[in-house]
Design an enzyme around this catalytic site. Structure first.
Site, PDB file in Angstrom:
ATOM      1  N   GLY A 217       5.883  -4.059  -2.065  1.00 30.16           N
ATOM      2  CA  GLY A 217       5.283  -4.925  -1.199  1.00 30.16           C
ATOM      3  C   GLY A 217       3.465  -5.150  -2.049  1.00 30.16           C
ATOM      4  O   GLY A 217       2.864  -4.527  -2.844  1.00 30.16           O
TER       5      GLY A 217
ATOM      6  N   GLN B 280      -5.733  -5.045  -3.181  1.00 34.56           N
ATOM      7  CA  GLN B 280      -4.651  -4.924  -4.654  1.00 34.56           C
ATOM      8  C   GLN B 280      -5.219  -5.879  -5.306  1.00 34.56           C
ATOM      9  O   GLN B 280      -5.325  -5.350  -6.705  1.00 34.56           O
ATOM     10  CB  GLN B 280      -3.772  -4.081  -4.520  1.00 34.56           C
ATOM     11  CG  GLN B 280      -3.156  -3.427  -3.767  1.00 34.56           C
ATOM     12  CD  GLN B 280      -1.923  -2.828  -3.696  1.00 34.56           C
ATOM     13  OE1 GLN B 280      -1.432  -3.341  -2.791  1.00 34.56           O
ATOM     14  NE2 GLN B 280      -1.079  -2.223  -4.752  1.00 34.56           N
TER      15      GLN B 280
ATOM     16  N   CYS C 247       2.789   3.169  -5.369  1.00 38.76           N
ATOM     17  CA  CYS C 247       1.777   2.176  -5.486  1.00 38.76           C
ATOM     18  C   CYS C 247       1.282   1.628  -6.174  1.00 38.76           C
ATOM     19  O   CYS C 247       1.343   1.908  -7.585  1.00 38.76           O
ATOM     20  CB  CYS C 247       0.453   2.895  -4.273  1.00 38.76           C
ATOM     21  SG  CYS C 247      -0.827   1.600  -4.259  1.00 38.76           S
ATOM     22  N   LEU C 248       1.342   0.310  -6.831  1.00 38.22           N
ATOM     23  CA  LEU C 248       1.623  -0.124  -8.301  1.00 38.22           C
ATOM     24  C   LEU C 248       0.086  -0.345  -8.638  1.00 38.22           C
ATOM     25  O   LEU C 248      -0.342  -0.509  -9.626  1.00 38.22           O
ATOM     26  CB  LEU C 248       1.090  -2.125  -7.620  1.00 38.22           C
ATOM     27  CG  LEU C 248       2.979  -2.526  -7.372  1.00 38.22           C
ATOM     28  CD1 LEU C 248       2.679  -3.637  -7.250  1.00 38.22           C
ATOM     29  CD2 LEU C 248       4.284  -2.040  -8.658  1.00 38.22           C
TER      30      LEU C 248
ATOM     31  N   HIS D 168       1.993   1.271   4.398  1.00 40.77           N
ATOM     32  CA  HIS D 168       1.748   2.192   3.330  1.00 40.77           C
ATOM     33  C   HIS D 168       0.335   0.142   3.278  1.00 40.77           C
ATOM     34  O   HIS D 168      -0.602   0.579   2.392  1.00 40.77           O
ATOM     35  CB  HIS D 168       3.153   1.798   2.431  1.00 40.77           C
ATOM     36  CG  HIS D 168       2.094   1.635   0.967  1.00 40.77           C
ATOM     37  ND1 HIS D 168       2.198   2.687  -0.375  1.00 40.77           N
ATOM     38  CD2 HIS D 168       1.376   0.816   0.153  1.00 40.77           C
ATOM     39  CE1 HIS D 168       1.717   2.677  -0.822  1.00 40.77           C
ATOM     40  NE2 HIS D 168       1.415   1.641  -0.977  1.00 40.77           N
ATOM     41  N   GLU D 169       1.639  -1.001   3.280  1.00 36.39           N
ATOM     42  CA  GLU D 169       0.434  -2.479   3.395  1.00 36.39           C
ATOM     43  C   GLU D 169      -0.754  -2.575   3.767  1.00 36.39           C
ATOM     44  O   GLU D 169      -1.818  -2.286   3.873  1.00 36.39           O
ATOM     45  CB  GLU D 169       1.332  -3.486   2.734  1.00 36.39           C
ATOM     46  CG  GLU D 169       2.426  -3.715   1.754  1.00 36.39           C
ATOM     47  CD  GLU D 169       1.621  -2.851   0.697  1.00 36.39           C
ATOM     48  OE1 GLU D 169       0.502  -3.387   0.420  1.00 36.39           O
ATOM     49  OE2 GLU D 169       2.554  -2.712  -0.060  1.00 36.39           O
TER      50      GLU D 169
ATOM     51  N   HIS E 249      -3.825  -0.437   2.647  1.00 39.32           N
ATOM     52  CA  HIS E 249      -4.761  -0.753   1.589  1.00 39.32           C
ATOM     53  C   HIS E 249      -5.709  -1.563   2.825  1.00 39.32           C
ATOM     54  O   HIS E 249      -6.609  -1.825   2.317  1.00 39.32           O
ATOM     55  CB  HIS E 249      -4.093  -1.786   1.194  1.00 39.32           C
ATOM     56  CG  HIS E 249      -2.790  -0.970   0.137  1.00 39.32           C
ATOM     57  ND1 HIS E 249      -3.459  -0.147  -0.681  1.00 39.32           N
ATOM     58  CD2 HIS E 249      -2.048  -0.639  -0.205  1.00 39.32           C
ATOM     59  CE1 HIS E 249      -2.949   0.394  -2.054  1.00 39.32           C
ATOM     60  NE2 HIS E 249      -1.679  -0.950  -1.445  1.00 39.32           N
TER      61      HIS E 249
HETATM   62 ZN    ZN Z   1      -0.379   0.355  -2.141  1.00 35.66          ZN
END
Ligand code: ZN
Length: 158
Positions: free
Chosen positions: A46, A51, A88-89, A130-131, A134
């Site tokens: 995701g 991000q 998380c990226l 999670h997304e 953000h």
């Molecule tokens: Zn993330």
């Protein structure tokens, strides 16, 4: 298509609240394509627009069941809970346990700006929560139970 730079924890763009998408433009279509390319390149499941430095309410997800685009998403129902490892990226090399609903229902717009209703359980429910966090400037590290751990081997990021 092009890879975009993934912003990392400490970058203040990750702490901001995103704005709703009001129309689908060529620019936003390109953003969506680039976000998928960037997510797949990084082996994530995701990615949210902030991000890659764009403060729009837009996320892309693929937990292995095909690509999903969620524009202006909002969770309208949840059920149960699950506690499991999350990464998380934007927080490279780290993971931790987070409790999320085991089921979520989301209302959103797709890339055609048509209303869609998405239901997810387990990993998809986790990825959606999670997304969407953000989009309101929240990172999973705020919700980790216990310690943030260093990733030992390859794991999925979100
Ligand atoms: Zn993330």
């Amino acid at each position: 298509m092009a890879l975009r730079t993934i912003r990392e924890i400490g970058d203040e763009v990750l702490n901001k609240t995103c704005k709703e998408v009001t129309e689908m433009t060529e620019r936003t279509k390109t953003l969506i394509e680039d976000m998928f390319e960037t997510m797949y390149d990084a082996d994530g499941v995701g990615l949210a627009a902030p991000q890659v430095g764009i403060l729009k309410r837009l996320v892309v997800i693929d937990v292995g069941d095909g690509p999903l685009v969620l524009i202006n998403p909002r969770i309208v129902a949840t059920d149960g809970e699950q506690t499991g490892q999350e990464g998380c990226l934007s927080v490279p090399g780290k993971c931790g346990d987070v409790t999320r609903p085991n089921y979520v229902k989301v209302m959103a717009l797709n890339e055609e700006m048509e209303p869609v209703e998405i239901e997810g359980t387990e990993l998809l429910a986790r990825a959606i929560c999670h997304e969407l966090d953000h989009l309101d400037g929240h990172l999973f590290v705020e919700k980790v139970i216990g310690d943030l751990r260093t990733v030992q081997d390859e794991e999925d990021g979100e």
